[in-house]
Design a protein around this motif. Structure first.
Motif, mmCIF file in Angstrom:
data_model
loop_
_atom_site.group_PDB
_atom_site.id
_atom_site.type_symbol
_atom_site.label_atom_id
_atom_site.label_comp_id
_atom_site.label_asym_id
_atom_site.label_seq_id
_atom_site.Cartn_x
_atom_site.Cartn_y
_atom_site.Cartn_z
ATOM 1 N N ASN A 47 0.862 -0.969 -0.292
ATOM 2 C CA ASN A 47 0.227 0.058 -0.327
ATOM 3 C C ASN A 47 1.205 1.588 -0.190
ATOM 4 N N PRO A 61 14.505 6.020 -5.111
ATOM 5 C CA PRO A 61 13.871 5.860 -4.429
ATOM 6 C C PRO A 61 12.024 5.775 -5.052
ATOM 7 N N TYR B 34 -4.126 8.207 -16.163
ATOM 8 C CA TYR B 34 -2.893 7.360 -14.589
ATOM 9 C C TYR B 34 -1.580 8.747 -14.724
ATOM 10 N N GLY B 36 1.134 9.825 -11.198
ATOM 11 C CA GLY B 36 2.073 8.381 -10.878
ATOM 12 C C GLY B 36 1.325 7.496 -10.312
ATOM 13 N N THR B 38 -0.236 6.322 -7.536
ATOM 14 C CA THR B 38 -0.191 5.255 -6.344
ATOM 15 C C THR B 38 -1.872 5.313 -5.642
ATOM 16 N N ILE B 41 -3.545 2.555 -8.431
ATOM 17 C CA ILE B 41 -3.582 1.016 -7.414
ATOM 18 C C ILE B 41 -3.698 0.430 -6.037
ATOM 19 N N SER B 42 -3.075 1.701 -5.687
ATOM 20 C CA SER B 42 -4.528 1.079 -4.024
ATOM 21 C C SER B 42 -5.525 0.851 -3.781
ATOM 22 N N LYS B 58 1.836 10.732 -18.601
ATOM 23 C CA LYS B 58 3.600 11.064 -18.301
ATOM 24 C C LYS B 58 4.184 11.263 -19.904
ATOM 25 N N ASP B 102 5.050 9.734 1.820
ATOM 26 C CA ASP B 102 7.250 10.303 2.394
ATOM 27 C C ASP B 102 7.670 10.253 1.082
ATOM 28 N N THR B 104 9.703 8.838 -0.578
ATOM 29 C CA THR B 104 9.958 8.089 -1.854
ATOM 30 C C THR B 104 8.236 7.783 -2.307
ATOM 31 N N ILE B 105 7.325 7.970 -1.663
ATOM 32 C CA ILE B 105 5.838 8.079 -2.495
ATOM 33 C C ILE B 105 6.013 9.133 -3.601
ATOM 34 N N ASN B 107 8.096 10.998 -5.125
ATOM 35 C CA ASN B 107 9.231 10.864 -5.953
ATOM 36 C C ASN B 107 7.984 10.285 -7.202
ATOM 37 N N LYS B 108 6.997 9.807 -7.203
ATOM 38 C CA LYS B 108 5.437 9.110 -7.876
ATOM 39 C C LYS B 108 4.562 9.953 -7.782
#
Lengths: 108, 156
Positions: A47, A61, B34, B36, B38, B41-42, B58, B102, B104-105, B107-108
């Motif tokens: 998730n 990352p 679409y 990122g 995130t 997908i979740s 993108k 956070d 890393t997310i 970045n998306k």
């Protein structure tokens, strides 16, 4: 670019070109683990919360559970298997920075 | 794992994306744009969303712009929160966007997705509510500018 059904996808993983067969809705994590045998990135929460599945995409990352494999086309993907004794890895060893170790590859 | 299949399209222009959307929509494929991905997908994993097609924006050059043009800061919908934070053209936006999820997310996560999200963590909106901003939307009849009409988007 279109990806309508299950099909071939070339991914650049750890500086190697790898051929995979994916559904458009497969996440990068599933493809890395189940098709390429790169099981260093781990499924945790799936998730985007825990970070156990973190890999590098073009050096940044990214959580591979929240990324489609098709999105990885044309990008450089690096998993823990592609990092060869990075300073951070050595620091983890030196400081014994593990509990169970499940998420360590993601942390690195 | 996403428990169903969908088609993936990556158009190279906004016009192509809109016409794709219309075609797919008329075929009953409930397409979603679409960025990122995130949230898509979740939500898909939990079956709260089940599009039969996604359109990745993108690949559209206008959606990746992050620069000043004639004293206006232009930010494309597919620019990630990390890019915004690192360029730091608009410090309040960097600060608000820097509080989402956070690093890393981020970045998306894209700005467009964060504004139009269904989940409540849409901190970057605050910076736009207190600034003189406008959104440019591509429609079937071409691009359209809307001044200070961000609110309908925020309601999701």
């Amino acid at each position: 670019m279109k990806f309508l059904d299950k099909g071939f996808l070339e991914l650049n993983v750890n500086k190697e070109k790898r051929n995979t067969v994916v559904r458009p809705s497969d996440t990068l994590l599933e493809v890395l683990r189940d098709q390429l045998g790169l099981t260093g990135a781990k499924p945790g929460c799936k998730n985007g919360d825990c970070g156990a599945c973190t890999v590098l995409v073009n050096g940044l990352p990214v959580k591979s559970c929240l990324m489609l494999a098709v999105e990885g086309a044309g990008h450089e993907i690096t998993t823990i298997e592609g990092i060869n004794v990075a300073p951070m890895q050595q620091a983890f060893v030196d400081e014994f920075a593990f509990q169970c170790g499940y998420c360590t590859s993601g942390l690195l | 794992m996403i428990p169903f299949d969908f088609e993936y399209y990556k158009p190279t222009s906004a016009r192509e994306a809109v016409s794709l959307f219309n075609t797919l929509n008329s075929q009953g494929k409930k397409p979603v744009y679409y960025g990122g991905g995130t949230e898509i997908i979740s939500f898909s994993r939990l079956y709260q969303l089940y599009p039969k097609a996604v359109i990745d924006i993108k690949g559209i050059p206008e959606c990746n712009v992050l620069e000043f043009q004639n004293d206006h800061l232009i930010i494309g919908a597919a620019v990630t929160l990390t890019q915004i934070q690192e360029s730091n053209f608009y410090p309040l936006l960097s600060w608000c966007g820097g509080r989402v999820a956070d690093h890393t997310i981020r970045n998306k996560i894209t700005l467009g997705g964060n504004i139009c999200a269904k989940i409540p963590y849409r901190e970057s909106i605050l910076a736009f509510l207190v600034s003189d901003c406008e959104v440019v939307i591509e429609g079937v009849n071409g691009a359209r500018r809307d001044y200070l009409k961000l609110l309908p988007f925020i309601r999701g």
